[in-house]
Design a protein around this motif. Structure first.
Motif, PDB file in Angstrom:
ATOM      1  N   GLU A  62      14.439  39.443  89.609  1.00 23.46           N
ATOM      2  CA  GLU A  62      14.432  38.663  89.016  1.00 23.46           C
ATOM      3  C   GLU A  62      15.527  37.765  90.178  1.00 23.46           C
ATOM      4  O   GLU A  62      16.472  37.695  90.795  1.00 23.46           O
ATOM      5  N   PRO A  63      14.399  36.421  90.516  1.00 27.76           N
ATOM      6  CA  PRO A  63      15.824  35.235  91.161  1.00 27.76           C
ATOM      7  C   PRO A  63      16.855  34.688  90.938  1.00 27.76           C
ATOM      8  O   PRO A  63      17.320  35.035  91.579  1.00 27.76           O
ATOM      9  N   GLU A  64      17.262  34.873  88.645  1.00 27.38           N
ATOM     10  CA  GLU A  64      18.157  34.505  89.225  1.00 27.38           C
ATOM     11  C   GLU A  64      19.171  35.388  89.439  1.00 27.38           C
ATOM     12  O   GLU A  64      20.675  35.844  89.344  1.00 27.38           O
ATOM     13  N   TYR A  65      18.965  37.028  89.877  1.00 20.94           N
ATOM     14  CA  TYR A  65      19.979  38.232  90.092  1.00 20.94           C
ATOM     15  C   TYR A  65      20.391  37.816  91.732  1.00 20.94           C
ATOM     16  O   TYR A  65      20.798  38.402  92.082  1.00 20.94           O
ATOM     17  N   ALA A  66      19.719  37.293  92.284  1.00 23.28           N
ATOM     18  CA  ALA A  66      20.054  36.287  93.468  1.00 23.28           C
ATOM     19  C   ALA A  66      21.370  36.824  93.583  1.00 23.28           C
ATOM     20  O   ALA A  66      21.779  37.233  95.217  1.00 23.28           O
ATOM     21  N   GLU A  67      21.798  36.326  93.312  1.00 23.57           N
ATOM     22  CA  GLU A  67      23.599  36.519  93.690  1.00 23.57           C
ATOM     23  C   GLU A  67      24.390  37.517  92.956  1.00 23.57           C
ATOM     24  O   GLU A  67      25.998  37.853  93.610  1.00 23.57           O
ATOM     25  N   ARG A  68      24.096  37.688  91.949  1.00 19.82           N
ATOM     26  CA  ARG A  68      24.868  38.776  91.577  1.00 19.82           C
ATOM     27  C   ARG A  68      25.088  40.170  91.975  1.00 19.82           C
ATOM     28  O   ARG A  68      26.047  40.149  92.438  1.00 19.82           O
ATOM     29  N   ILE A  69      23.899  40.024  93.205  1.00 20.49           N
ATOM     30  CA  ILE A  69      23.622  41.260  93.720  1.00 20.49           C
ATOM     31  C   ILE A  69      24.636  41.841  94.394  1.00 20.49           C
ATOM     32  O   ILE A  69      24.783  42.608  94.984  1.00 20.49           O
ATOM     33  N   PHE A  70      25.629  40.898  94.869  1.00 21.53           N
ATOM     34  CA  PHE A  70      26.006  40.447  96.485  1.00 21.53           C
ATOM     35  C   PHE A  70      27.759  40.359  95.816  1.00 21.53           C
ATOM     36  O   PHE A  70      28.658  41.429  96.224  1.00 21.53           O
ATOM     37  N   VAL A  71      28.240  40.720  94.414  1.00 15.42           N
ATOM     38  CA  VAL A  71      29.153  40.860  93.667  1.00 15.42           C
ATOM     39  C   VAL A  71      29.668  42.818  93.428  1.00 15.42           C
ATOM     40  O   VAL A  71      29.077  43.960  93.232  1.00 15.42           O
ATOM     41  N   ILE A  72      30.862  42.424  93.299  1.00 15.11           N
ATOM     42  CA  ILE A  72      31.940  44.218  94.172  1.00 15.11           C
ATOM     43  C   ILE A  72      30.832  45.248  92.621  1.00 15.11           C
ATOM     44  O   ILE A  72      31.495  44.444  91.213  1.00 15.11           O
ATOM     45  N   PHE A  73      30.110  46.469  93.004  1.00 17.70           N
ATOM     46  CA  PHE A  73      29.815  47.365  91.329  1.00 17.70           C
ATOM     47  C   PHE A  73      28.890  46.629  91.028  1.00 17.70           C
ATOM     48  O   PHE A  73      28.727  47.103  89.450  1.00 17.70           O
ATOM     49  N   GLN A  74      28.141  45.380  90.874  1.00 13.91           N
ATOM     50  CA  GLN A  74      26.945  44.717  90.219  1.00 13.91           C
ATOM     51  C   GLN A  74      25.829  45.719  90.102  1.00 13.91           C
ATOM     52  O   GLN A  74      25.965  45.845  91.649  1.00 13.91           O
ATOM     53  N   ARG A  75      25.121  46.246  88.858  1.00 12.88           N
ATOM     54  CA  ARG A  75      23.946  47.367  89.400  1.00 12.88           C
ATOM     55  C   ARG A  75      23.094  45.956  88.641  1.00 12.88           C
ATOM     56  O   ARG A  75      23.393  45.861  87.551  1.00 12.88           O
ATOM     57  N   LEU A  76      21.541  46.173  89.466  1.00  9.31           N
ATOM     58  CA  LEU A  76      20.841  46.071  88.477  1.00  9.31           C
ATOM     59  C   LEU A  76      19.772  47.252  87.584  1.00  9.31           C
ATOM     60  O   LEU A  76      19.196  46.780  86.720  1.00  9.31           O
ATOM     61  N   HIS A  77      20.570  48.940  87.739  1.00  9.50           N
ATOM     62  CA  HIS A  77      19.488  49.231  87.467  1.00  9.50           C
ATOM     63  C   HIS A  77      20.667  50.213  87.122  1.00  9.50           C
ATOM     64  O   HIS A  77      21.361  50.632  87.196  1.00  9.50           O
ATOM     65  N   GLY A  78      19.827  51.505  86.307  1.00 16.18           N
ATOM     66  CA  GLY A  78      21.327  52.133  86.236  1.00 16.18           C
ATOM     67  C   GLY A  78      21.457  53.694  87.304  1.00 16.18           C
ATOM     68  O   GLY A  78      20.449  54.098  87.615  1.00 16.18           O
ATOM     69  N   ARG A  79      21.921  53.994  87.298  1.00 17.58           N
ATOM     70  CA  ARG A  79      22.599  55.988  87.916  1.00 17.58           C
ATOM     71  C   ARG A  79      20.728  56.345  87.595  1.00 17.58           C
ATOM     72  O   ARG A  79      20.954  57.083  89.126  1.00 17.58           O
ATOM     73  N   SER A  80      21.075  56.178  85.895  1.00 19.52           N
ATOM     74  CA  SER A  80      19.373  57.632  86.054  1.00 19.52           C
ATOM     75  C   SER A  80      18.104  56.943  87.040  1.00 19.52           C
ATOM     76  O   SER A  80      17.270  58.087  87.389  1.00 19.52           O
ATOM     77  N   GLU A  81      17.952  56.401  87.151  1.00 21.04           N
ATOM     78  CA  GLU A  81      16.929  55.812  88.015  1.00 21.04           C
ATOM     79  C   GLU A  81      17.194  55.289  89.523  1.00 21.04           C
ATOM     80  O   GLU A  81      16.449  55.939  90.474  1.00 21.04           O
ATOM     81  N   PHE A  82      18.524  54.066  89.881  1.00 19.91           N
ATOM     82  CA  PHE A  82      18.628  54.989  91.374  1.00 19.91           C
ATOM     83  C   PHE A  82      20.177  55.123  91.537  1.00 19.91           C
ATOM     84  O   PHE A  82      20.835  54.777  90.887  1.00 19.91           O
ATOM     85  N   ALA A 102      19.459  36.467  99.200  1.00 20.08           N
ATOM     86  CA  ALA A 102      18.618  37.499  99.331  1.00 20.08           C
ATOM     87  C   ALA A 102      17.034  36.291  98.302  1.00 20.08           C
ATOM     88  O   ALA A 102      17.966  35.424  97.336  1.00 20.08           O
ATOM     89  N   GLU A 103      16.125  37.025  98.829  1.00 18.35           N
ATOM     90  CA  GLU A 103      14.874  36.147  98.280  1.00 18.35           C
ATOM     91  C   GLU A 103      14.133  37.074  97.523  1.00 18.35           C
ATOM     92  O   GLU A 103      13.876  38.043  98.352  1.00 18.35           O
ATOM     93  N   SER A 104      13.753  37.423  96.268  1.00 19.19           N
ATOM     94  CA  SER A 104      13.030  38.903  95.438  1.00 19.19           C
ATOM     95  C   SER A 104      12.292  38.131  94.501  1.00 19.19           C
ATOM     96  O   SER A 104      12.265  37.096  94.083  1.00 19.19           O
ATOM     97  N   GLU A 105      11.118  38.554  93.988  1.00 20.63           N
ATOM     98  CA  GLU A 105      10.085  38.633  93.276  1.00 20.63           C
ATOM     99  C   GLU A 105       9.781  39.761  92.888  1.00 20.63           C
ATOM    100  O   GLU A 105      10.385  41.034  93.012  1.00 20.63           O
TER     101      GLU A 105
END
Length: 672
Positions: free
Chosen positions: A610-630, A653-656
């Motif tokens: 989701e575009p609103e997570y474009a900045e969050r993904i660069f923060v240390i220890f931030q994950r958008l998915h669980g360890r069981s998935e990826f 980053a840019e994404s949909e």
């Protein structure tokens, strides 16, 4: 003077010599015979003395090759011209030519020559011309003056963008000048004697204004006005609208009736436009002046509030003019204590002893170089209070380079200096704290690796030695413990790597990113084969960078693209680069004036986010998915961001969701 016998032979007048001789002498024109074969004059009547001040005998005995002819290069040239002119002319045929000569008295004379061919030679070539010549010097001079006056009039009309006209009452035409033809867009050559059909002028007046203009014109004639004026609009032949100012005059006959009307029509379109603009400017200036008056007091208050002011030092008179704000800055609590005349010595007396030498040096250099100057120093006001001030100014000089004035402003920066010192102190504390935190992270991650390795090693031994003796629950717990220890070791390794990025300065060199990507793809060859990935790499640049960090940067980004793949899909990855434009760099707040950057993109066809997570993904220890998935630790993109920033670049980053992700980096070609 007797006429030569061959002259009578030409005309077959053997018995009429006396009569013809008298006749030729009586003709008011200058008459002469030209022998084209011998290239000389064979007869001239007495009028030559009146025209050229030469007697016939003098001209007949003069070598024509030295006779002063102005419009032919020589007498030879003249005779060649006449031979060619009369080459195809029959006997008694006529032609004319202009001859410009210098009389015996030195006067320039213009003669119009009317020539008649009276004889041809045996080869049928023209041989004898009878010429009647008239002095047209005065007429020619008058014509030239008339043309000159007309040209001057035309240029004046063109310069002032106007034209004149004349109408004789009851005529069906109006005489227009060149300027009027140009204003209306007509070709003057198409109208004989500049006669324009009556009513043409009115056809160009817009329909809504025709009646008004007609009434003004008719009333002027009816009232026999000596002078009348009005303005109106026209539409010229090209469809251009123009504003016209008319000024006319009526002329009366002996009976007091209007017999003709003359006038001028001036194109004042530009004048009207300029006038409107000037009126607007005047109005704006009036408003600005009122605002200036209102803001004058506010300006004084601002000077006092912000502790600054302006100055002007007349070097020759050694007088310094200070604004109220500057007077208050230097005087302290009581402005009345300042001297009536402020000079450079008073100024130097208020400069702090620590800075007086440098201040004099700056002023001396500014006077020599005639360049703007800026410096900071301390002053002591009349209350004895030390203040930090910042001065900026420029030097005014005359054409000879002699310094006339120093002009500028001074602002108090005492509080700013105190704030800077406090900021430096806090920054030093922060740096110390950061160093401690970085050291802690480094030591913690480094020291934790040893017990983790032991947990992993003993867990593996326990699993191998007692696997058969453990029940299912114990085996499950042991396996989970070993997996957790392995993840913890990877996490510590990444944390240690991130700590190194914050703690160490990287060594820069010329790095060919084409080779970097070759190495990365070689390292990831197994993973690429397992996922059946398609990786497309464009031509990459060579940058000043850290080779190991570039390897780590692209390995993390491409590993991410290989990891976050849609179910039952093979990953597609595109890596490309191009030099960034100044517009792009300016929009991003990068230094586009002094640096060149490359825009590098890593794009994938994966799951996206989701575009609103474009900045969050660069923060240390931030994950958008669980360890069981990826799998992963949440440090990969944080490390990428730190590497790019250490190279004075930016990454985002840019994404949909479901449409893949694009990571965009701007890296400078050279490091500062």
């Amino acid at each position: 003077m007797d006429v030569p016998n061959h002259f009578f032979e030409v005309f077959n007048t053997d018995n009429q010599s006396d009569f013809l001789n008298g006749f030729l002498e009586a003709i008011p024109s200058f008459v002469y015979l030209l022998n084209l074969t011998d290239k000389k004059a064979v007869y001239l009547n007495a009028k030559t003395e009146i025209v050229a001040n030469y007697s016939p005998e003098e001209l007949l005995t003069t070598d024509l090759s030295v006779f002063p002819i102005e419009n032919f290069s020589s007498s030879e040239h003249l005779f060649q011209y006449l031979q060619k002119t009369f080459e195809d002319v029959a006997i008694n045929g006529s032609q004319s030519f202009i001859l410009k000569i210098v009389s015996k008295s030195g006067k320039n004379i213009t003669i119009n020559n009317k020539c008649t061919l009276i004889k041809k030679d045996a080869s049928n070539q023209p041989s004898m011309l009878l010429v009647l010549a008239d002095d047209i010097t005065i007429e020619n001079e008058l014509l030239e003056k008339t043309k000159q006056v007309q040209n001057q009039s035309n240029e004046t009309e063109r310069l002032f963008n106007y034209g004149s006209w004349e109408w004789k009452v009851n005529n069906d035409y109006v005489i227009w000048s060149n300027g009027l033809f140009e204003i209306f867009g007509y070709d003057q050559a198409a109208y004989e004697s500049s006669q324009m059909p009556y009513g043409t002028y009115q056809k160009h007046i817009p329909e809504e204004d025709v009646q008004r203009v007609r009434e003004l014109s008719l009333n002027a004639i009816k009232e026999k006005k000596t002078i009348y004026e009005y303005e109106h609009e026209i539409i010229d032949l090209k469809g251009n609208r123009k504003q016209i100012a008319v000024r006319g005059r009526c002329f009366l006959d002996d009976k007091g009736e209007v017999m003709r009307v003359i006038g001028t029509s001036q194109d004042i379109t530009e004048i009207k436009q300029i006038k409107g603009e000037l009126e607007t400017k005047v109005e704006e200036l009036s408003v600005a002046y009122e605002e200036l008056k209102k803001n004058k007091d506010l300006f004084k208050e601002a000077e006092a509030l912000m502790s600054y002011g302006s100055f002007e030092w007349d070097v020759n008179k050694d007088e310094i003019q200070w604004s109220d704000g500057l007077k208050k800055l230097y005087s302290g609590s009581d402005i009345s204590r300042l001297p009536v005349k402020i000079n450079i010595e008073f100024y130097y007396a208020r400069v702090h002893d620590d800075d007086i030498a440098n201040v004099k040096k700056v002023i001396q250099e500014a006077a020599e170089q005639k360049q703007p100057y800026a410096f900071e120093h301390k002053i002591v006001d009349l209350d004895g209070v030390e203040k930090y001030v910042q001065t900026k100014g420029w030097v005014s000089s005359d054409e000879a380079g002699k310094v006339l004035k120093f002009i500028g402003n001074t602002v108090e920066v005492t509080e700013l200096k105190a704030y800077e010192k406090e900021l430096e102190r806090k920054l030093e504390e922060l740096n110390h704290s950061n160093q401690e935190l970085e050291q802690f992270a480094y030591v913690a991650s480094h020291d934790l690796k040893e017990p983790l390795r032991k947990i992993t090693a003993f867990g593996d031994r326990l699993n191998q030695k007692y696997k058969q003796q453990l029940d299912d629950d114990a085996s499950f717990y042991l396996t989970r413990m070993i997996d957790s220890a392995n993840r913890m070791e990877v996490l510590m390794e990444n944390l240690l790597s991130y700590s190194r990025l914050s703690r160490k300065l990287v060594a820069f060199e010329q790095v060919d990113l084409n080779k970097t990507l070759e190495n990365v793809l070689s390292d990831l060859e197994l993973k690429v084969g397992e996922t059946n990935a398609q990786i497309h790499v464009g031509t990459m640049p060579t940058l000043e960078a850290s080779a190991p960090k570039m390897q780590q940067l692209f390995q993390n980004l491409i590993s991410n693209a290989l990891k976050f793949v849609k179910a039952n899909h093979s990953p597609n990855i595109w890596v490309d680069a191009k030099e960034a434009t100044k517009a792009e760099l300016s929009k991003l707040g990068l230094d586009y004036k002094n640096k060149r950057y490359y825009k590098i993109t890593v794009k994938d066809s994966g799951i996206g986010f989701e575009p609103e997570y474009a900045e969050r993904i660069f923060v240390i220890f931030q994950r958008l998915h669980g360890r069981s998935e990826f799998e992963g630790t949440g440090l990969g993109l944080a490390i990428c961001k730190k590497i790019v920033e250490n190279h004075q670049g930016i990454i985002y980053a840019e994404s949909e969701l479901g449409a893949g992700a694009t990571f965009i980096m701007y890296l400078p070609i050279r490091q500062a």
